[in-house]
Design a protein around this motif. Structure first.
Motif, PDB file in Angstrom:
ATOM      1  N   SER A 213       0.836  -1.203   0.000  1.00 48.62           N
ATOM      2  CA  SER A 213       0.000   0.000   0.000  1.00 48.62           C
ATOM      3  C   SER A 213       0.869   1.250   0.000  1.00 48.62           C
ATOM      4  CB  SER A 213      -0.911   0.001   1.229  1.00 48.62           C
ATOM      5  OG  SER A 213      -1.684   1.188   1.283  1.00 48.62           O
ATOM      6  N   TYR A 214       0.568   2.164  -0.922  1.00 48.55           N
ATOM      7  CA  TYR A 214       1.242   3.460  -0.975  1.00 48.55           C
ATOM      8  C   TYR A 214       0.182   4.547  -0.821  1.00 48.55           C
ATOM      9  CZ  TYR A 214       5.001   0.636  -2.900  1.00 48.55           C
ATOM     10  OH  TYR A 214       5.963  -0.323  -3.083  1.00 48.55           O
ATOM     11  N   ARG A 215       0.338   5.361   0.195  1.00 59.04           N
ATOM     12  CA  ARG A 215      -0.687   6.345   0.513  1.00 59.04           C
ATOM     13  C   ARG A 215      -0.126   7.758   0.393  1.00 59.04           C
ATOM     14  NH1 ARG A 215      -2.861   3.264   6.019  1.00 59.04           N
ATOM     15  NH2 ARG A 215      -3.267   1.254   4.995  1.00 59.04           N
ATOM     16  N   ARG A 216      -0.862   8.592  -0.274  1.00 57.08           N
ATOM     17  CA  ARG A 216      -0.453   9.985  -0.391  1.00 57.08           C
ATOM     18  C   ARG A 216      -0.948  10.738   0.844  1.00 57.08           C
ATOM     19  NH1 ARG A 216      -2.468  14.960  -4.179  1.00 57.08           N
ATOM     20  NH2 ARG A 216      -0.738  16.340  -3.625  1.00 57.08           N
ATOM     21  N   GLU A 217      -0.095  10.767   1.851  1.00 56.17           N
ATOM     22  CA  GLU A 217      -0.438  11.420   3.109  1.00 56.17           C
ATOM     23  C   GLU A 217       0.769  12.142   3.684  1.00 56.17           C
ATOM     24  OE1 GLU A 217      -2.540   9.146   6.043  1.00 56.17           O
ATOM     25  OE2 GLU A 217      -3.424   7.812   4.532  1.00 56.17           O
ATOM     26  N   ASP A 218       0.502  13.176   4.440  1.00 54.61           N
ATOM     27  CA  ASP A 218       1.532  13.922   5.146  1.00 54.61           C
ATOM     28  C   ASP A 218       2.021  13.085   6.322  1.00 54.61           C
ATOM     29  OD1 ASP A 218       3.089  15.685   6.576  1.00 54.61           O
ATOM     30  OD2 ASP A 218       1.698  17.362   6.401  1.00 54.61           O
ATOM     31  N   LEU A 219       3.306  12.774   6.354  1.00 55.38           N
ATOM     32  CA  LEU A 219       3.827  11.897   7.411  1.00 55.38           C
ATOM     33  C   LEU A 219       3.619  12.472   8.805  1.00 55.38           C
ATOM     34  CD1 LEU A 219       6.833  12.911   8.653  1.00 55.38           C
ATOM     35  CD2 LEU A 219       7.534  12.352   6.327  1.00 55.38           C
TER      36      LEU A 219
END
Length: 229
Positions: A128-134
């Protein structure tokens, strides 16, 4: 058209002096290419990120990936990569049995690239690759964490990791170490080096350090009081 024409044109290009205008054309074309890469791949992830938190995309080498995964040998469960780039760490973690393997990346183009790599490797539905602010990711359940980030970011990330991660978590940093943490293990040399940090040991180290600072401040206050009487 003559089949030899392209070869003749190439030979003529190689032998013909470029001149000032030719050099300028090549420089302009190169600049446009670099700008296109910046706008298309790098810049989208930077638009809403403060300058000191921006991390340029530099793919991890095979040696770096190997050293990072060596640190996790013998561990199990899920793995999280903060700033996962093109996804190669997450993909290798899945291959070595870490489930779920999740990457967090702010740049949408890199997320797409990571998904493409996973699809080509036949693991698209398994990672899973999620475009989110770490900075907004909840890490309270994460026990295996990897980071390939700049020193300016690592110095700020320390507090988040120490606050949220469980005691049995292991954090592995590649390319740059955490500036204020003490690693429990180091693997590799030079730019391929990786540092492992035990959260339990790090919390104990921080507690002792803060305890010493408290004692030191108390002694200073007592000294000041004696001096004033």
């Amino acid at each position: 058209m003559d089949d030899d024409a392209p070869d003749e044109a190439l030979a003529d290009f190689k032998t013909k002096p470029l001149g000032g205008w030719g050099v300028a054309q090549i420089a302009a074309a190169t600049g446009l290419t670099v700008y296109a890469v910046w706008v298309g791949i790098v810049q989208p992830g930077f638009r809403k990120v403060p300058l000191r938190l921006q991390v340029p995309y530099i793919p991890a080498s095979k040696a770096q990936v190997d050293h990072v995964m060596t640190m996790f040998r013998g561990r199990k469960g899920g793995l999280v990569d903060l700033g996962s780039g093109d996804g190669r760490i997450v993909l290798e973690a899945h291959r070595q049995g870490f489930t779920p393997a999740v990457g967090y990346e702010l740049n949408p183009w890199l997320v797409r690239l990571a998904n493409f790599h996973a699809w080509r490797a036949g693991h698209h539905d398994e990672v899973s690759y999620r475009r989110e602010d770490l900075w907004k990711v909840d890490l309270t359940e994460c026990k295996n964490v990897t980071v390939f980030l700049a020193p300016s970011v690592l110095s700020l990330l320390q507090q988040k990791l120490q606050t949220e991660l469980p005691d049995d978590a292991l954090v592995v940093a590649g390319r740059f170490p955490f500036p204020d943490w003490t690693p429990c293990r180091i693997e590799g040399h030079g730019v391929d080096r990786a540092w492992a940090y035990s959260m339990q040991a790090q919390r104990q180290h921080t507690f002792k350090k803060n305890d010493k600072l408290t004692d030191s401040n108390l002694n200073n206050e007592l000294t000041k009081e004696k001096g004033s009487t």
